[in-house]
Design a protein around this motif. Sequence first.
Motif, PDB file in Angstrom:
ATOM      1  N   ASP A 111       0.817  -1.218   0.000  1.00  0.00           N
ATOM      2  CA  ASP A 111       0.000   0.000   0.000  1.00  0.00           C
ATOM      3  C   ASP A 111       0.850   1.267   0.000  1.00  0.00           C
ATOM      4  OD1 ASP A 111      -2.597  -1.301   0.182  1.00  0.00           O
ATOM      5  OD2 ASP A 111      -2.004  -1.856   2.223  1.00  0.00           O
ATOM      6  N   VAL A 112       1.960   1.238   0.750  1.00  0.00           N
ATOM      7  CA  VAL A 112       2.782   2.440   0.910  1.00  0.00           C
ATOM      8  C   VAL A 112       4.253   2.079   0.758  1.00  0.00           C
ATOM      9  CG1 VAL A 112       3.345   4.411   2.372  1.00  0.00           C
ATOM     10  CG2 VAL A 112       1.122   3.293   2.610  1.00  0.00           C
ATOM     11  N   VAL A 113       4.967   2.858  -0.023  1.00  0.00           N
ATOM     12  CA  VAL A 113       6.425   2.735  -0.083  1.00  0.00           C
ATOM     13  C   VAL A 113       7.030   3.971   0.572  1.00  0.00           C
ATOM     14  CG1 VAL A 113       6.589   1.203  -2.063  1.00  0.00           C
ATOM     15  CG2 VAL A 113       6.373   3.650  -2.446  1.00  0.00           C
ATOM     16  N   PHE A 114       7.986   3.736   1.439  1.00  0.00           N
ATOM     17  CA  PHE A 114       8.605   4.824   2.196  1.00  0.00           C
ATOM     18  C   PHE A 114      10.038   5.045   1.727  1.00  0.00           C
ATOM     19  CE2 PHE A 114       5.506   2.885   5.069  1.00  0.00           C
ATOM     20  CZ  PHE A 114       4.808   3.993   5.523  1.00  0.00           C
ATOM     21  N   SER A 115      10.457   6.312   1.754  1.00  0.00           N
ATOM     22  CA  SER A 115      11.863   6.636   1.503  1.00  0.00           C
ATOM     23  C   SER A 115      12.157   7.988   2.127  1.00  0.00           C
ATOM     24  CB  SER A 115      12.160   6.683  -0.004  1.00  0.00           C
ATOM     25  OG  SER A 115      11.711   7.895  -0.577  1.00  0.00           O
ATOM     26  N   TYR A 120      14.168   9.860  -5.664  1.00  0.00           N
ATOM     27  CA  TYR A 120      13.560   8.601  -6.108  1.00  0.00           C
ATOM     28  C   TYR A 120      12.071   8.729  -6.397  1.00  0.00           C
ATOM     29  CZ  TYR A 120      17.919   6.563  -4.396  1.00  0.00           C
ATOM     30  OH  TYR A 120      19.246   6.260  -4.199  1.00  0.00           O
ATOM     31  N   ASN A 121      11.555   9.959  -6.422  1.00  0.00           N
ATOM     32  CA  ASN A 121      10.125  10.160  -6.693  1.00  0.00           C
ATOM     33  C   ASN A 121       9.710   9.539  -8.021  1.00  0.00           C
ATOM     34  OD1 ASN A 121       9.514  11.502  -4.315  1.00  0.00           O
ATOM     35  ND2 ASN A 121       9.895  13.543  -5.171  1.00  0.00           N
ATOM     36  N   ASP A 122      10.481   9.784  -9.064  1.00  0.00           N
ATOM     37  CA  ASP A 122      10.140   9.262 -10.386  1.00  0.00           C
ATOM     38  C   ASP A 122      10.184   7.737 -10.403  1.00  0.00           C
ATOM     39  OD1 ASP A 122       9.793  11.821 -11.322  1.00  0.00           O
ATOM     40  OD2 ASP A 122      11.795  11.959 -12.240  1.00  0.00           O
ATOM     41  N   TYR A 123      11.160   7.170  -9.698  1.00  0.00           N
ATOM     42  CA  TYR A 123      11.262   5.707  -9.643  1.00  0.00           C
ATOM     43  C   TYR A 123       9.996   5.102  -9.028  1.00  0.00           C
ATOM     44  CZ  TYR A 123      12.193   1.175  -7.569  1.00  0.00           C
ATOM     45  OH  TYR A 123      12.079  -0.136  -7.170  1.00  0.00           O
ATOM     46  N   PHE A 124       9.578   5.628  -7.905  1.00  0.00           N
ATOM     47  CA  PHE A 124       8.400   5.066  -7.237  1.00  0.00           C
ATOM     48  C   PHE A 124       7.130   5.276  -8.068  1.00  0.00           C
ATOM     49  CE2 PHE A 124      11.132   5.486  -3.398  1.00  0.00           C
ATOM     50  CZ  PHE A 124      11.092   4.161  -3.013  1.00  0.00           C
ATOM     51  N   SER A 125       7.048   6.422  -8.724  1.00  0.00           N
ATOM     52  CA  SER A 125       5.871   6.680  -9.567  1.00  0.00           C
ATOM     53  C   SER A 125       5.786   5.691 -10.724  1.00  0.00           C
ATOM     54  CB  SER A 125       5.926   8.103 -10.130  1.00  0.00           C
ATOM     55  OG  SER A 125       5.853   9.056  -9.095  1.00  0.00           O
ATOM     56  N   GLN A 126       6.932   5.360 -11.310  1.00  0.00           N
ATOM     57  CA  GLN A 126       6.936   4.475 -12.476  1.00  0.00           C
ATOM     58  C   GLN A 126       6.833   2.998 -12.113  1.00  0.00           C
ATOM     59  OE1 GLN A 126      10.219   5.181 -15.137  1.00  0.00           O
ATOM     60  NE2 GLN A 126       9.728   3.432 -16.470  1.00  0.00           N
ATOM     61  N   TYR A 127       7.528   2.583 -11.051  1.00  0.00           N
ATOM     62  CA  TYR A 127       7.642   1.149 -10.779  1.00  0.00           C
ATOM     63  C   TYR A 127       6.759   0.665  -9.623  1.00  0.00           C
ATOM     64  CZ  TYR A 127      11.527   1.281 -14.028  1.00  0.00           C
ATOM     65  OH  TYR A 127      12.302   1.443 -15.158  1.00  0.00           O
ATOM     66  N   TRP A 128       6.216   1.597  -8.865  1.00  0.00           N
ATOM     67  CA  TRP A 128       5.274   1.247  -7.803  1.00  0.00           C
ATOM     68  C   TRP A 128       4.015   2.116  -7.951  1.00  0.00           C
ATOM     69  CZ3 TRP A 128       6.650  -2.735  -4.470  1.00  0.00           C
ATOM     70  CH2 TRP A 128       7.989  -3.131  -4.517  1.00  0.00           C
ATOM     71  N   PRO A 129       3.381   2.061  -9.112  1.00  0.00           N
ATOM     72  CA  PRO A 129       2.281   2.999  -9.402  1.00  0.00           C
ATOM     73  C   PRO A 129       1.052   2.796  -8.526  1.00  0.00           C
ATOM     74  CG  PRO A 129       2.406   1.291 -11.076  1.00  0.00           C
ATOM     75  CD  PRO A 129       3.628   1.136 -10.231  1.00  0.00           C
ATOM     76  N   ASP A 130       0.874   1.614  -7.984  1.00  0.00           N
ATOM     77  CA  ASP A 130      -0.303   1.343  -7.146  1.00  0.00           C
ATOM     78  C   ASP A 130      -0.037   1.580  -5.664  1.00  0.00           C
ATOM     79  OD1 ASP A 130      -1.727   0.542  -9.429  1.00  0.00           O
ATOM     80  OD2 ASP A 130      -0.923  -1.497  -9.272  1.00  0.00           O
ATOM     81  N   SER A 131       1.160   2.057  -5.343  1.00  0.00           N
ATOM     82  CA  SER A 131       1.528   2.296  -3.947  1.00  0.00           C
ATOM     83  C   SER A 131       1.732   3.785  -3.713  1.00  0.00           C
ATOM     84  CB  SER A 131       2.815   1.548  -3.587  1.00  0.00           C
ATOM     85  OG  SER A 131       2.695   0.170  -3.854  1.00  0.00           O
ATOM     86  N   GLU A 132       1.270   4.254  -2.590  1.00  0.00           N
ATOM     87  CA  GLU A 132       1.498   5.639  -2.200  1.00  0.00           C
ATOM     88  C   GLU A 132       2.944   5.801  -1.748  1.00  0.00           C
ATOM     89  OE1 GLU A 132      -0.028   8.934   1.113  1.00  0.00           O
ATOM     90  OE2 GLU A 132      -0.844   6.896   1.111  1.00  0.00           O
ATOM     91  N   HIS A 133       3.616   6.862  -2.218  1.00  0.00           N
ATOM     92  CA  HIS A 133       4.994   7.126  -1.803  1.00  0.00           C
ATOM     93  C   HIS A 133       4.989   8.190  -0.715  1.00  0.00           C
ATOM     94  CE1 HIS A 133       9.207   8.925  -2.788  1.00  0.00           C
ATOM     95  NE2 HIS A 133       9.262   8.069  -1.786  1.00  0.00           N
ATOM     96  N   ILE A 134       5.498   7.837   0.450  1.00  0.00           N
ATOM     97  CA  ILE A 134       5.577   8.776   1.563  1.00  0.00           C
ATOM     98  C   ILE A 134       7.040   9.045   1.895  1.00  0.00           C
ATOM     99  CG2 ILE A 134       5.100   9.142   4.016  1.00  0.00           C
ATOM    100  CD1 ILE A 134       2.567   7.558   3.719  1.00  0.00           C
ATOM    101  N   LEU A 135       7.398  10.315   1.864  1.00  0.00           N
ATOM    102  CA  LEU A 135       8.750  10.735   2.220  1.00  0.00           C
ATOM    103  C   LEU A 135       8.846  10.981   3.720  1.00  0.00           C
ATOM    104  CD1 LEU A 135       9.432  13.197  -0.713  1.00  0.00           C
ATOM    105  CD2 LEU A 135      10.863  11.231  -0.154  1.00  0.00           C
ATOM    106  N   ILE A 136       9.902  10.492   4.324  1.00  0.00           N
ATOM    107  CA  ILE A 136      10.119  10.683   5.756  1.00  0.00           C
ATOM    108  C   ILE A 136      11.372  11.518   5.964  1.00  0.00           C
ATOM    109  CG2 ILE A 136      10.603   9.546   7.952  1.00  0.00           C
ATOM    110  CD1 ILE A 136       9.012   7.183   7.030  1.00  0.00           C
ATOM    111  N   ASP A 137      11.170  12.744   6.409  1.00  0.00           N
ATOM    112  CA  ASP A 137      12.265  13.649   6.777  1.00  0.00           C
ATOM    113  C   ASP A 137      13.368  13.733   5.729  1.00  0.00           C
ATOM    114  OD1 ASP A 137      13.617  15.452   8.442  1.00  0.00           O
ATOM    115  OD2 ASP A 137      14.720  13.859   9.469  1.00  0.00           O
ATOM    116  N   PRO A 138      13.022  14.058   4.474  1.00  0.00           N
ATOM    117  CA  PRO A 138      14.073  14.142   3.442  1.00  0.00           C
ATOM    118  C   PRO A 138      15.154  15.181   3.736  1.00  0.00           C
ATOM    119  CG  PRO A 138      11.967  14.951   2.609  1.00  0.00           C
ATOM    120  CD  PRO A 138      11.678  14.304   3.920  1.00  0.00           C
TER     121      PRO A 138
END
Length: 353
Positions: A111-115, A120-138
Motif C-alpha cells: 500500500d505504501v512505499v517509504f523513503s 527517487y520520486n520518479d522511480y516510485f511513480s513508475q515502478y510502484w504505481p499502485d503504492s502511495e509514496h511517503i517521504l520521511i524527513d528528506p
Amino acid sequence: MKESGLFFGKFAPLTTGHIAAITQAATMVEELYVVLCWDEKFQSTLTPELQKVLTKRNRLMWLKDTFKHMSKIKITFVDETPIQSYPDGCSEFTNLVRNQLVYDFHQPFIDVVFSSETEYNDYFSQYWPDSEHILIDPPRQFVDISATRVRSNPYEHWDFIAPAAHKHFVKKVCIIGVESTGKSTLTINLANYFSTQYVEEVGRTICEAEYHWSEDMMNIEDYVYVAMEHKIKEHKLAKTANKVLFSDTNNLITLFSAECTGRTSTVLSQMANAEDYDLVIMLDIDVPWVYDPLRLNNTDEKRISTFEHLKFLCKAHGVKYHLVSGTYDERYKTSIQLVKNLLQGKSNECTDN
C-alpha cells in the motif's frame, strides 16, 4: 491505517536516521517490510576495513536486533549484484523486491512505499504505481546523518551508528609483555582515558581465585580454560565498549605463560593464531621488576630470556606489535597516541619482529 508498507536500503551501516525513519514508517501501517539491498558491486567500492564490518550477515543482524521488539516489522534481503545499478536496473530491482516479498511473506501488494530521498520520486511513480509514496524527513531535520557520512569516519559519528552495530565497529587493542612491565595498570588507565571497557588479565584472576596463586597447580587444560574465558569476556564487553576495547594480555600470552612453565598446547597455539586485534602494544622490559607471588623471573637474565621468547612467539604466530618503552608516563602517552591514530585511520608503524 494502511495495511502494508515497504522500506528498503543498503543500511551500510544502519544509522539512527534509518532507525527513526523505519520506526515512523511502522506507525503508519499494519505491517512494514524492510528489505536489505545487498550488492557486491557496492561492496567492492568500500575500504577493506569497512568490507569486514559491512557484511550481509552483519547488516541483517543489526536490523533484526534493532527491531526484534516490533513484531509488525518483517525483515528480509535481496541480492542485486547480478543486475545493473540504479537507474539502469530499476525494472529488474523492482522485480527482485516484489518476488522476495511474495516468497518470504506471501505479500504481492504494497500500500505504501517509504523513503527519505526526493530523487527517487520518479522511480516510485513508475515502478510502484499502485503504492502511495511517503517521504520521511528528506531534509534530515529530525536526525541529521547519512550512512555515507558515517562511512567516512565511523568513530567521529559514533553516536549515529545503530547501537546494535557498535560491537562490530569496536577497535580491539591488546596490551602484552612479560611479567612486571605495567600491563594491567596501563590497560586500566587507557580504558579510563578513552571512557570505555577493558578485559582484565583473566589468567591472573583465575589463578588467584582457583589455583591458590600458583601456576604449579595448573595443568595444560587449565590454561585452555583461561584462554576461553578471556575470549568470552572480550565478546561480552565489546557490546558495551565505546569505540575501543582494551585487553590486558591475550591468548598468545596464555600460551607464553604455559610454555614458561614447561607446558605447551596445540589448542592454545591454534587459539593464538585465530586472534585478530587492531592494535597490539608490547611493553618493553626497561622498568624495574616488582615482586608479587605470581612473578618468578626476578633476574635480568630471566627477564631477557622470557622477553626474547615472547618476541619469538609473536613472530611464529604472525602477531604484529608496537614496542613501547620508557617510563610509565612515557608509555602511557605513547599508547594514547597509538590508539588515537587507530581511531583516526592513521597508520601506526609496527615494530620489526
